[in-house]
Motif scaffolding. Structure first.
Motif, PDB file in Angstrom:
ATOM      1  N   GLN A   5      45.958  52.550  24.585  1.00 53.92           N
ATOM      2  CA  GLN A   5      45.448  51.399  25.195  1.00 53.92           C
ATOM      3  C   GLN A   5      45.860  50.052  24.832  1.00 53.92           C
ATOM      4  O   GLN A   5      46.125  49.655  23.588  1.00 53.92           O
ATOM      5  CB  GLN A   5      43.729  51.462  25.257  1.00 53.92           C
ATOM      6  N   LYS A   6      45.933  49.087  25.711  1.00 56.27           N
ATOM      7  CA  LYS A   6      46.531  47.952  25.633  1.00 56.27           C
ATOM      8  C   LYS A   6      45.540  46.703  25.895  1.00 56.27           C
ATOM      9  O   LYS A   6      44.935  46.717  26.915  1.00 56.27           O
ATOM     10  CB  LYS A   6      47.864  47.740  26.412  1.00 56.27           C
ATOM     11  N   TYR A   7      45.637  45.831  24.948  1.00 57.09           N
ATOM     12  CA  TYR A   7      44.810  44.504  25.136  1.00 57.09           C
ATOM     13  C   TYR A   7      45.557  43.229  25.307  1.00 57.09           C
ATOM     14  O   TYR A   7      46.454  42.924  24.362  1.00 57.09           O
ATOM     15  CB  TYR A   7      43.881  44.299  24.032  1.00 57.09           C
ATOM     16  N   TYR A 171      43.852  47.088  29.095  1.00 58.01           N
ATOM     17  CA  TYR A 171      42.611  46.309  29.394  1.00 58.01           C
ATOM     18  C   TYR A 171      42.949  44.763  29.482  1.00 58.01           C
ATOM     19  O   TYR A 171      43.798  44.281  28.792  1.00 58.01           O
ATOM     20  CB  TYR A 171      41.706  46.628  27.809  1.00 58.01           C
ATOM     21  N   THR A 172      42.317  44.117  30.508  1.00 59.10           N
ATOM     22  CA  THR A 172      42.678  42.905  30.719  1.00 59.10           C
ATOM     23  C   THR A 172      41.471  41.949  31.128  1.00 59.10           C
ATOM     24  O   THR A 172      40.431  42.238  30.843  1.00 59.10           O
ATOM     25  CB  THR A 172      43.630  42.662  31.911  1.00 59.10           C
ATOM     26  N   ASP A 173      41.824  40.738  31.759  1.00 54.99           N
ATOM     27  CA  ASP A 173      40.347  39.949  31.939  1.00 54.99           C
ATOM     28  C   ASP A 173      40.043  39.977  33.471  1.00 54.99           C
ATOM     29  O   ASP A 173      39.444  39.238  33.815  1.00 54.99           O
ATOM     30  CB  ASP A 173      41.056  38.349  31.605  1.00 54.99           C
ATOM     31  N   VAL A 174      40.570  41.001  34.000  1.00 53.55           N
ATOM     32  CA  VAL A 174      40.191  41.242  35.451  1.00 53.55           C
ATOM     33  C   VAL A 174      39.911  42.655  35.635  1.00 53.55           C
ATOM     34  O   VAL A 174      40.238  43.381  34.956  1.00 53.55           O
ATOM     35  CB  VAL A 174      41.090  40.837  36.651  1.00 53.55           C
ATOM     36  N   ILE A 177      43.250  45.879  39.872  1.00 59.44           N
ATOM     37  CA  ILE A 177      44.459  45.275  40.762  1.00 59.44           C
ATOM     38  C   ILE A 177      43.608  44.992  42.010  1.00 59.44           C
ATOM     39  O   ILE A 177      42.867  45.951  42.672  1.00 59.44           O
ATOM     40  CB  ILE A 177      45.426  46.190  40.890  1.00 59.44           C
ATOM     41  N   TYR A 178      43.976  43.920  42.617  1.00 58.36           N
ATOM     42  CA  TYR A 178      43.334  43.298  43.924  1.00 58.36           C
ATOM     43  C   TYR A 178      44.615  43.241  45.021  1.00 58.36           C
ATOM     44  O   TYR A 178      45.704  42.964  44.470  1.00 58.36           O
ATOM     45  CB  TYR A 178      42.381  41.837  43.656  1.00 58.36           C
ATOM     46  N   ASP A 179      44.241  43.055  46.063  1.00 56.93           N
ATOM     47  CA  ASP A 179      45.461  42.742  47.011  1.00 56.93           C
ATOM     48  C   ASP A 179      46.058  41.328  46.989  1.00 56.93           C
ATOM     49  O   ASP A 179      47.118  41.142  47.333  1.00 56.93           O
ATOM     50  CB  ASP A 179      44.922  42.910  48.487  1.00 56.93           C
ATOM     51  N   ARG A 180      45.239  40.554  46.189  1.00 55.79           N
ATOM     52  CA  ARG A 180      45.625  39.117  45.920  1.00 55.79           C
ATOM     53  C   ARG A 180      45.189  38.510  44.609  1.00 55.79           C
ATOM     54  O   ARG A 180      44.213  39.395  44.171  1.00 55.79           O
ATOM     55  CB  ARG A 180      45.337  38.077  46.878  1.00 55.79           C
ATOM     56  N   ASP A 181      45.660  37.893  44.076  1.00 56.90           N
ATOM     57  CA  ASP A 181      44.993  37.269  42.573  1.00 56.90           C
ATOM     58  C   ASP A 181      43.446  36.908  42.728  1.00 56.90           C
ATOM     59  O   ASP A 181      43.157  35.887  43.718  1.00 56.90           O
ATOM     60  CB  ASP A 181      45.653  36.058  42.167  1.00 56.90           C
ATOM     61  N   PRO A 182      42.456  37.827  42.224  1.00 60.06           N
ATOM     62  CA  PRO A 182      41.178  37.546  42.322  1.00 60.06           C
ATOM     63  C   PRO A 182      40.710  36.095  42.134  1.00 60.06           C
ATOM     64  O   PRO A 182      39.654  35.602  42.226  1.00 60.06           O
ATOM     65  CB  PRO A 182      40.538  38.568  41.931  1.00 60.06           C
ATOM     66  N   ARG A 183      41.533  35.481  41.149  1.00 59.14           N
ATOM     67  CA  ARG A 183      41.162  34.221  40.355  1.00 59.14           C
ATOM     68  C   ARG A 183      41.395  33.006  41.592  1.00 59.14           C
ATOM     69  O   ARG A 183      40.895  31.918  41.555  1.00 59.14           O
ATOM     70  CB  ARG A 183      41.791  33.807  38.988  1.00 59.14           C
ATOM     71  N   GLN A 184      42.341  33.430  42.352  1.00 62.52           N
ATOM     72  CA  GLN A 184      42.695  32.468  43.403  1.00 62.52           C
ATOM     73  C   GLN A 184      41.979  32.535  44.739  1.00 62.52           C
ATOM     74  O   GLN A 184      41.572  31.707  45.481  1.00 62.52           O
ATOM     75  CB  GLN A 184      44.167  32.348  43.624  1.00 62.52           C
TER      76      GLN A 184
END
Ligand code: ADP
Ligand code: ASP
Ligand code: MG
Length: 240
Positions: A5-7, A171-174, A177-184
């Motif tokens: 597992q990667k953080y 492991y990440t901060d979203v 995986i989304y079809d586009r950047d979920p932060r934008q």
């Protein structure tokens, strides 16, 4: 089960987040799983280090930059092993070269050429959680190399391949995986599953959520990569 597992940086930015990751790994180990953690530098550490180096020398040698930048991940690995120790479980931190990660000599963008898993396996056999500093390896000259920005993902997928791990979790901060950047894009749509080719297309379009070489490695070795939130731990997206 053997789990890698990667953080990422944001998932380790402060003591509470680092401790949350440590608790997750210890929970698995107590259940009887063998756990290898791959850690990135905390928060914006790598960016800050690059800025500092630029003040010292604008035409710095790539070899020295690698020697310097690799320390960001080493600090995380040492801290993580200490956080696990505080929970009463044994852990060992390893740099890329201690972990047997061999690369070519392309400083700043090195490619993993092979992994000698002996040390990691010995530590796992001794019942330890193994914490590997991401983003780094050693070349044929014995010099420290780094794998390119975002390269800890590739460390994790390559370790999963060479260790023949049962699971590879990023492991990440979203929360996937989304079809586009979920932060934008508030209306971005999350995938439960995505193929290597679809993932590669997203990466080629600039989605930095996974390092390009980690997807190449996953495709080559047939590794199913789970991308999930370090904050909720809810099932995210399976790549492959
Ligand atoms: P880490 O520090 O965990 O490696 P990164 O910042 O490298 O995290 O990658 C996660 C980020 O990738 C998210 O915060 C998100 O803004 C961004 N991102 C870009 N495109 C996508 C996408 N298609 N799906 C999910 N995340 C994406
Ligand atoms: N710390 C490195 C970077 O910021 C590697 C990584 O996070 O994967 O690019
Ligand atoms: Mg990243």
């Amino acid at each position: 089960m053997l789990i890698v597992q990667k953080y990422g940086g944001t998932s380790l930015v402060d003591a509470p987040r680092l401790q949350a990751a440590a608790r997750r790994a210890v929970g698995l180990a107590k259940q009887g799983d063998r756990v290898v953690m791959v850690v990135s530098a905390q928060g914006d550490t790598t960016d800050e280090m690059i800025e500092k180096a630029a003040c010292i020398n604008k035409r710095r040698a790539a070899r020295e930059m690698d020697a310097y930048l690799a320390a960001g991940e080493q600090m995380s690995a040492g801290l993580m092993a200490m956080a696990i120790g505080a929970l009463g479980h044994s852990a060992v931190s390893l740099t890329g070269w201690q972990a047997g990660i061999h690369t070519d000599g392309a400083h700043g963008n090195a490619r993993i050429t092979g992994i000698n898993c002996e040390r990691i396996c010995r530590e796992l056999d001794a019942g330890k959680i193994v914490v590997v500093a991401g983003f780094q390896g050693v070349d044929a000259q014995g010099d420290i190399t780094t794998l390119g920005r975002g390269g800890s993902d590739t460390t994790a997928v390559a370790l999963a391949a060479f260790l023949k791990a049962d699971r590879c979790q990023i492991y990440t901060d979203v929360d996937g995986i989304y079809d586009r950047d979920p932060r934008q894009f508030a209306d971005a749509v999350r995938f439960d599953r995505i193929s290597y080719d679809q993932m590669m297309a997203l990466v080629e379009n600039g989605a930095q959520v996974l390092h390009d070489r980690s997807v190449e490695f996953a495709r080559e070795y047939g590794i199913a990569v789970e991308v999930l939130s370090a904050f909720t731990g809810a099932p995210g997206t399976v790549v492959g």
